[in-house]
Design a protein around this motif. Structure first.
Motif, PDB file in Angstrom:
ATOM      1  N   PHE A 716       2.690  42.697   5.561  1.00 52.17           N
ATOM      2  CA  PHE A 716       2.499  43.566   4.305  1.00 52.17           C
ATOM      3  C   PHE A 716       1.694  42.829   3.636  1.00 52.17           C
ATOM      4  N   THR A 717       1.539  41.638   3.513  1.00 46.23           N
ATOM      5  CA  THR A 717       0.798  41.071   2.759  1.00 46.23           C
ATOM      6  C   THR A 717      -0.101  39.964   3.428  1.00 46.23           C
ATOM      7  N   ARG A 718      -1.076  39.147   2.731  1.00 42.29           N
ATOM      8  CA  ARG A 718      -2.003  38.336   3.228  1.00 42.29           C
ATOM      9  C   ARG A 718      -1.604  37.172   2.676  1.00 42.29           C
ATOM     10  N   ILE A 719      -1.534  35.918   3.418  1.00 41.80           N
ATOM     11  CA  ILE A 719      -1.423  34.577   2.823  1.00 41.80           C
ATOM     12  C   ILE A 719      -2.679  33.791   2.932  1.00 41.80           C
ATOM     13  N   ILE A 720      -2.921  32.984   2.092  1.00 44.28           N
ATOM     14  CA  ILE A 720      -3.816  31.811   2.218  1.00 44.28           C
ATOM     15  C   ILE A 720      -3.222  30.428   1.918  1.00 44.28           C
ATOM     16  N   THR A 721      -3.352  29.600   2.740  1.00 48.95           N
ATOM     17  CA  THR A 721      -2.617  28.312   2.568  1.00 48.95           C
ATOM     18  C   THR A 721      -3.828  27.463   2.030  1.00 48.95           C
ATOM     19  N   VAL A 722      -3.926  26.804   0.983  1.00 48.78           N
ATOM     20  CA  VAL A 722      -4.829  25.795   0.647  1.00 48.78           C
ATOM     21  C   VAL A 722      -4.287  24.553   0.379  1.00 48.78           C
ATOM     22  N   SER A 723      -4.863  23.631   1.189  1.00 46.77           N
ATOM     23  CA  SER A 723      -4.177  22.358   1.371  1.00 46.77           C
ATOM     24  C   SER A 723      -5.054  21.176   0.572  1.00 46.77           C
ATOM     25  N   VAL A 724      -4.719  20.215  -0.112  1.00 49.85           N
ATOM     26  CA  VAL A 724      -5.497  19.299  -1.025  1.00 49.85           C
ATOM     27  C   VAL A 724      -5.072  18.215  -0.476  1.00 49.85           C
ATOM     28  N   LYS A 725      -6.112  17.175  -0.130  1.00 54.14           N
ATOM     29  CA  LYS A 725      -5.762  15.960   0.598  1.00 54.14           C
ATOM     30  C   LYS A 725      -6.669  14.815  -0.172  1.00 54.14           C
ATOM     31  N   HIS A 726      -5.900  13.626  -0.303  1.00 57.98           N
ATOM     32  CA  HIS A 726      -6.357  12.425  -1.008  1.00 57.98           C
ATOM     33  C   HIS A 726      -5.760  11.221  -0.529  1.00 57.98           C
ATOM     34  N   LYS A 727      -6.230  10.158  -0.307  1.00 60.22           N
ATOM     35  CA  LYS A 727      -5.605   8.842   0.013  1.00 60.22           C
ATOM     36  C   LYS A 727      -4.897   8.245  -1.160  1.00 60.22           C
ATOM     37  N   LYS A 728      -4.982   8.830  -2.291  1.00 63.32           N
ATOM     38  CA  LYS A 728      -4.190   8.343  -3.362  1.00 63.32           C
ATOM     39  C   LYS A 728      -3.541   9.535  -3.893  1.00 63.32           C
ATOM     40  N   GLN A 729      -1.875   9.292  -3.966  1.00 60.59           N
ATOM     41  CA  GLN A 729      -1.044  10.452  -4.440  1.00 60.59           C
ATOM     42  C   GLN A 729      -1.231  11.181  -5.608  1.00 60.59           C
ATOM     43  N   ASP A 730      -1.738  10.365  -6.772  1.00 64.00           N
ATOM     44  CA  ASP A 730      -1.678  10.753  -8.051  1.00 64.00           C
ATOM     45  C   ASP A 730      -2.855  11.619  -8.046  1.00 64.00           C
TER      46      ASP A 730
END
Length: 812
Positions: A716-730
């Motif tokens: 009934f809705t659409r979902i978009i997952t946006v993933s953010v990646k980097h080797k430094k956690q901060d």
């Protein structure tokens, strides 16, 4: 057309993760250029790629453009409909059209340059004192010319590139880009006589009496009266290459090279179409009526209802009109058995296309489909949809509910079921989706009037549904009655089945020996150094393995932390079940069917064929055993741990659990044998278990759809997952917060997060995710474009340019 109006520029798709197309100048000389053709173009400072021409125009860009270096095809390798489909996929799934191109084209159609190094100087001067520089120079000189990747094997990381640059600046080596066309047609070498009369005279004259090998070879050629494949001739006459060469040198024989097809020879004995039962005939007519309304049809048929026979009849109409049909399957594992059944009816008009067939055969198939020559039916997983169909009439999507239709990584992260609907619309083709457990998305589309539904409620041959038995695993565990993770009821059922000459399937959705090991003294659990996940024990390899990055290390009895021999396996996978069950049933022939046991070429087909022919008594598998495979002698199906299925933190876990249980149970009692399905669970009163026991999938889906509607979840809705990646956690967290702030400005979008996923670090990259909920409306594309702009803003922010951001549309 005036000189100013000439089409002097081409928009070229480069198979890279770079947004948009790239403009190149068409050189003077009127190159035979068409949209869909491959061209060789320069990209960046030195690289050369084979790109696909999207369109040709006369608009002069505001910047200087590079020329097209060469046209590789006189005829387009992808047609206009295919290019439109690529563009739709890039727009809908929020990726670049270059990424779609990379996924669509077979490897042999993708060409790119390779950086190669060669020496200019004869010696490395004494002024060069660096040990690494001298070693690199000697390595290049020894190879005369080597690829940069060979240098990278010796010098890791960026060191090889740095050494190559320094040697070039010292004028000791040269650097060039080299392009290779990987495709070569398959050829065979044949031997034939120059003149049979001359050969006869030669034999009768006795000139070959002292060379019996040559005489035998010549006599064999005279007897065959047609060209013989060189390898077959050597084997048949038992002679060496020298004897054949001597006949060629004497002018008696000649060798020719002939291009041949890479396609397998199909079954020559074609069977008539199977007769449809009354219920199948009714379903056939209902599908035709839905297709007449230009709607996709959803075939909701119970397991073993004969959906495949229905596919045959629906497809035949299009094959008789020289149109093409595509049969999509969720797994490569299913192709072998289904292809054999199709070939028994349609012969050599059936082709199979997937990543495990030889690269050359894929190219031959690509061109055959493009020209609509021999093949009429293509069977394969999601990649088969990218073939350049020229006259597509129908698409069959078998097991439409299966999650394997969803591509995860890399982009495009598409769902082949949904994309096939658009693909069929572009081709004006018909669509049938078959399943015993329809997805909630398809059921919702049926309710909305977008799809038509056809029901098949009877098992083919009126075979009765297998009995369902629920066993409280925890109760038997407390009584210490569990052996090899089998409760007494399941173990006795296995023994009875084997005694009657039948077969057993055991389902455990976890490969390996044990999910993890733990020290019983200090509590330490070995984790992957690159991912936040426990290492899985694979006992047959004696290794602890990460299933996310492939890291492996030797399993030891002593704990890495405290050094004490107190390691204990926790949980169980398919390997452990196989080992322990073999100890209990030493005479039973037991095999596994999982990702580990099917890695080798034809691994899927080998195991399936052995089980089908009765050479395996008990098959232990992951979800691969649940998917539409037809076995005649399976009387018992056991699910060893149903709790794992519905305990996963996902809004679709109940739906998927119900689908898996229904599908795996459908393997039992398919050909008249009374089947038993035994489900082991520690939660026998769970709603999924009870719904499954009652066998009312429709009531279950109604309840699920109501909950999804109340909480505004798909469909009934659409979902978009946006993933953010980097080797430094901060850095990862900072980028995720900035992106969330940008996305919260978008009207019509609800933002959840950012937050780390269940596994928050994979392959040394920290991960945070945003969930974007969008109401189903015409504004969806506008919102997607604004999300793209927000991503671009973050990636242009100082200090965040190295962050990797990817969008996954419909991540379910």
């Amino acid at each position: 057309m005036t000189h100013e109006q000439r089409l002097n520029f081409a928009e070229v798709i480069i198979p890279l993760a770079a947004q948009g197309t790239f403009t190149y100048a068409i050189p003077d000389g009127d190159l035979p250029l068409q949209p869909g053709s491959r061209v060789l173009v320069g990209f960046g400072k030195q690289k050369i790629y084979a790109g696909i021409v999207q369109n040709i125009h006369s608009q002069q860009p505001e910047y200087n453009v590079k020329p097209i270096l060469d046209v590789l095809d006189h005829q387009p390798v992808i047609n206009e409909t295919g290019l439109k489909f690529w563009q739709w996929m890039a727009d809908y799934y929020m990726c670049s059209i270059g990424e779609v191109c990379e996924a669509a084209l077979p490897a042999m159609l993708k060409m790119h340059s390779e950086t190669r190094l060669y020496t200019i100087a004869d010696e490395c001067p004494e002024s060069v004192t660096s040990t690494q520089l001298r070693k690199a120079f000697l390595m290049i000189r020894a190879g005369k010319e080597i690829a940069i990747k060979e240098l990278q094997h010796e010098f890791k990381g960026a060191t090889a590139l740095k050494l190559a640059r320094e040697l070039s600046e010292l004028n000791l080596i040269g650097i060039r880009e080299w392009v290779s066309d990987k495709f070569r047609p398959k050829t065979i070498r044949e031997i034939e006589l120059v003149d049979p009369n001359q050969a006869n005279i030669f034999i009768q004259s006795g000139k070959l009496d002292k060379t019996p090998a040559q005489k035998k070879t010549l006599q064999a050629l005279l007897q065959k009266k047609k060209p013989i494949v060189r390898a077959e001739l050597k084997k048949e006459v038992n002679v060496s290459d020298a004897a054949i060469k001597a006949l060629i040198d004497k002018g008696l024989a000649i060798e020719k090279e002939r291009v041949v097809s890479r396609f397998e020879n199909a079954n020559e004995h074609i069977l008539p179409l199977p007769m449809l039962s009354p219920s199948q005939q009714t379903a056939f007519e209902e599908v035709q009526a839905i297709w007449a309304e230009n709607k996709p049809a959803l075939l909701y048929g119970v397991t073993s209802s004969g959906k495949t026979e229905l596919y045959f009849h629906l497809i035949k109409k299009y094959i008789d009109r020289d149109e093409q049909a595509l049969v999509l399957l969720p797994e490569i594992a299913l192709t072998g058995q289904l292809v054999n059944r199709f070939r028994m009816v349609f012969g050599d008009k059936v082709g199979v296309y997937h990543s495990r067939i030889p690269a050359g055969q894929r190219i031959d198939m690509w061109h055959d489909i493009r020209k609509n020559k021999k093949l009429r039916i293509i069977v394969g997983p999601r990649s088969a949809m990218f073939l350049p169909y020229s006259n597509l009439g129908a698409i069959i999507i078998d097991e439409e509910h299966d999650r394997s239709y969803k591509q995860q990584d890399p982009a495009p992260r598409y769902n082949a079921r949904d994309a096939a609907i658009v693909f069929a619309h572009l081709h004006q083709a018909k669509v049938l989706m078959g399943t015993a457990t329809p997805s909630l998305e398809s059921l919702a589309n049926n309710k909305a009037g977008k799809y038509g539904m056809v029901r098949l409620t009877e098992r083919y041959g009126n075979y009765i549904r297998p009995s369902i038995e629920i066993v409280d695993y925890a109760k038997w565990w407390r009584r210490h009655k569990v052996k090899a993770h089998l409760t007494p009821l399941l173990f006795e059922a296995i023994e009875e089945s084997l005694a009657n000459g039948n077969q057993v399937i055991l389902f455990q959705n976890r490969r390996g020996y044990a999910p993890y090991v733990q020290c019983m003294d200090c509590g330490d659990i070995p984790f992957c150094p690159h991912c936040d996940v426990r290492l899985t024990l694979h006992k047959f390899q004696d290794q602890l393995v990460c299933h996310y990055c492939g890291f492996a290390k030797k399993n030891t009895e002593k704990c890495d932390s405290c050094g004490k021999p107190a390691q204990k396996t926790m949980g169980f996978g398919t390997e452990k079940i196989e080992q322990e069950l073999q100890e209990l049933l030493p005479h039973a022939r037991i095999s596994r069917f999982d990702q580990d046991s099917t890695r080798r070429k034809n691994g899927h087909e080998t195991i399936i064929n052995k089980f089908e022919s009765g050479k395996i008594d008990i098959l232990i598998g992951t979800q691969m055993v649940t998917k539409g495979i037809d076995f005649k002698k399976v009387s018992v199906v056991g699910v060893l741990n149903a709790d794992n299925l519905f305990s996963f933190p996902d809004f679709r876990s109940f739906e998927r659990s119900m689908q898996l249980l229904t599908q795996v149970a459908g393997r039992a009692g398919r050909h008249g044998n009374h089947g038993r399905v035994i489900i082991q669970t520690s939660q026998p009163e769970h709603t999924v278990i009870q719904s499954y026991k009652q066998g009312n999938y429709a009531a279950f889906t109604e309840k699920e759809l109501l909950e999804r509607f109340q909480f505004a979840y798909p469909p009934f809705t659409r979902i978009i997952t946006v993933s953010v990646k980097h080797k430094k956690q901060d850095t990862c967290h900072r980028a995720a917060l900035l992106l969330a702030g940008q996305c919260r400005k978008i009207e019509g979008a609800t933002i959840l997060g950012p937050q780390p996923p269940v596994i928050s670090r994979i392959q040394q990259y920290y991960i945070e995710e945003l969930f974007i909920k969008i109401e189903r409306s015409p504004k969806t594309l506008i919102i997607k474009n604004k999300v793209k702009e927000a991503i671009a803003t973050v990636k242009q922010t100082e200090g965040l340019k190295s962050v990797i951001i990817g969008a996954d549309v419909d991540p379910y």
